[in-house]
Enzyme design. Structure first.
Site, PDB file in Angstrom:
ATOM      1  N   GLY A   1     -25.442  69.669  26.660  1.00  0.00           N
ATOM      2  CA  GLY A   1     -24.592  69.053  25.648  1.00  0.00           C
ATOM      3  C   GLY A   1     -24.136  67.662  26.032  1.00  0.00           C
ATOM      4  O   GLY A   1     -23.505  66.965  25.250  1.00  0.00           O
TER       5      GLY A   1
ATOM      6  N   CYS B   1     -25.235  77.539  41.047  1.00  0.00           N
ATOM      7  CA  CYS B   1     -25.599  77.615  39.635  1.00  0.00           C
ATOM      8  C   CYS B   1     -27.035  77.141  39.426  1.00  0.00           C
ATOM      9  O   CYS B   1     -27.818  77.782  38.719  1.00  0.00           O
ATOM     10  CB  CYS B   1     -24.631  76.779  38.796  1.00  0.00           C
ATOM     11  SG  CYS B   1     -24.973  76.818  37.026  1.00  0.00           S
TER      12      CYS B   1
ATOM     13  N   CYS C   1     -17.283  73.196  36.290  1.00  0.00           N
ATOM     14  CA  CYS C   1     -17.162  73.469  34.854  1.00  0.00           C
ATOM     15  C   CYS C   1     -16.136  74.543  34.512  1.00  0.00           C
ATOM     16  O   CYS C   1     -15.460  74.457  33.493  1.00  0.00           O
ATOM     17  CB  CYS C   1     -18.527  73.834  34.264  1.00  0.00           C
ATOM     18  SG  CYS C   1     -19.247  75.384  34.883  1.00  0.00           S
TER      19      CYS C   1
END
Length: 378
Positions: free
Chosen positions: A27, A118, A215
């Site tokens: 995004g 991640c 995040c």
């Protein structure tokens, strides 16, 4: 002899229209530019966005990724550029593979780097397998790092822009993953060049701010996240000088990290003191003078080796290493102690080397990343 067919920009001997590429879209502007650029070049682009954590809580948070408004932004880019876009719910995978370890590492006195986990356990593992299930030829991301073809296959190299280089966070990328991955932004000279491309493509995220912090950690407040994940984790204890003097009380080890100076709550002393150790068993924060932070010996495990020769084929590797993402690479010697373990000797002592951080290996006189591992207590 017939000539080799010409390779397209992603390295395949076929037309872009016949090359399917899954783009991992967070995004943000980086991955959006990658998707738009590849779509403009005529590739068969499929955008995939991962919802990684509670997106109800993240809707109002600026500077995050993989939730709420970011999913909406990725979808808008896909609609405007005319390629399909999917959102995959990876919340449970992300919690099991990344968030839980983050919490447990902090409680064990380490300073974890969840962004590496991640990439390693979610984006370059589960998402990469999903890309293969979609019959993709490769997966592209917006990371600032370069993939170059060497004599023995793909190599990982630092980004052209040293200020944007993300090699520290991608050291655990395996040779098998590197075969399938592409990083179209790694050669760009600056972030301004990326934003210029976004403006050229008319992307709605052209001026979107970069993501900040971890995040799933709002406002960088790690302790509040740990307390939610592990209720009762913030047990009080003593702040003790390395010479044995009790200097005060703390309200939980999770509020402290190795090398910390500010916010210790022990003002009025003649000498500046730093956190030099977290004694989890005794619930003690050990403080001392700055020189106590310096070390030249760094034990490393879970090593991912990207060199051409086998890791244990030499008794010593003369390289440069980074022990924190924000520090420059320094000359060092790696001495393997097993297939995935080593002692790293720094030529110049570093301060604040902390368990839970990564130690990343680089060519001393080049841009190639030779792998890395995780710093532990030894």
């Amino acid at each position: 002899m017939p000539l080799d067919p010409e390779l397209n920009s992603l390295g395949f001997p076929k037309a872009p229209a016949d090359t399917r590429v899954v783009v991992a879209m967070s995004g943000g502007v980086d991955s959006s530019v990658v998707a738009a650029q590849l779509a403009e070049e005529g590739y068969d682009v499929v955008g995939v966005t991962l919802q990684l954590y509670d997106h109800g809580a993240a809707l109002a948070k600026k500077g995050a990724c993989c939730a709420g408004v970011d999913i909406h932004d990725a979808r808008r880019v896909a609609e405007e550029m005319g390629f399909p876009h999917y959102v995959l719910d990876y919340e449970n995978i992300f919690k099991d593979a990344v968030i839980d370890e983050f919490a447990d590492s902090y409680l064990a006195g380490a300073t974890p780097v969840p962004c590496i986990r991640c990439n390693e356990r979610v984006k370059f593992k589960d998402l990469l397998e999903t890309a293969k299930d979609l019959d993709a030829d490769c997966m592209a991301t917006g990371h600032y790092i370069q993939r170059k073809t060497g004599e023995r296959g793909p190599e990982l190299h630092c980004a052209a822009d040293a200020n944007r280089d993300q090699s520290y966070f991608l050291f655990s990328t395996t040779p098998e993953q590197l075969e399938f991955l592409r990083f179209p932004l790694g050669h760009l000279p600056s972030k301004d060049a990326t934003r210029a491309l976004a403006a050229r493509y008319g992307l709605p995220v052209a001026d979107k701010p970069d993501s900040q912090d971890i995040c799933f950690v709002p406002n960088g407040n790690y302790a509040s996240v740990i307390e939610k994940l592990r209720p009762g984790a913030a047990e009080p204890g003593e702040i003790v000088h390395a010479d044995g003097r009790v200097l005060g009380q703390h309200n939980g080890l999770i509020h402290y990290t190795i090398g910390q100076r500010r916010g210790l709550g022990i003002g009025g002393l003649d000498e500046p003191l730093y956190v030099v150790k977290l004694d989890v068993d005794a619930q003690r924060v050990i403080v001392g003078p700055k020189e106590m932070l310096a070390t030249r010996t760094v034990p490393v495990r879970e090593i991912n080796w990207l060199g051409d020769a086998p890791f244990e084929s030499r008794s010593e590797w003369h390289v440069s290493v980074k022990v924190r993402s924000t520090r420059p690479a320094r000359e060092a010697v790696i001495r393997p102690t097993g297939p995935e373990t080593a002692q790293v000797e720094l030529m110049v002592a570093e301060e604040g080397v902390s368990p839970g951080q990564a130690c990343v290996f680089y060519e001393t006189d080049g841009s190639r990343i030779l792998g890395g591992g995780w710093i532990w207590k030894g």
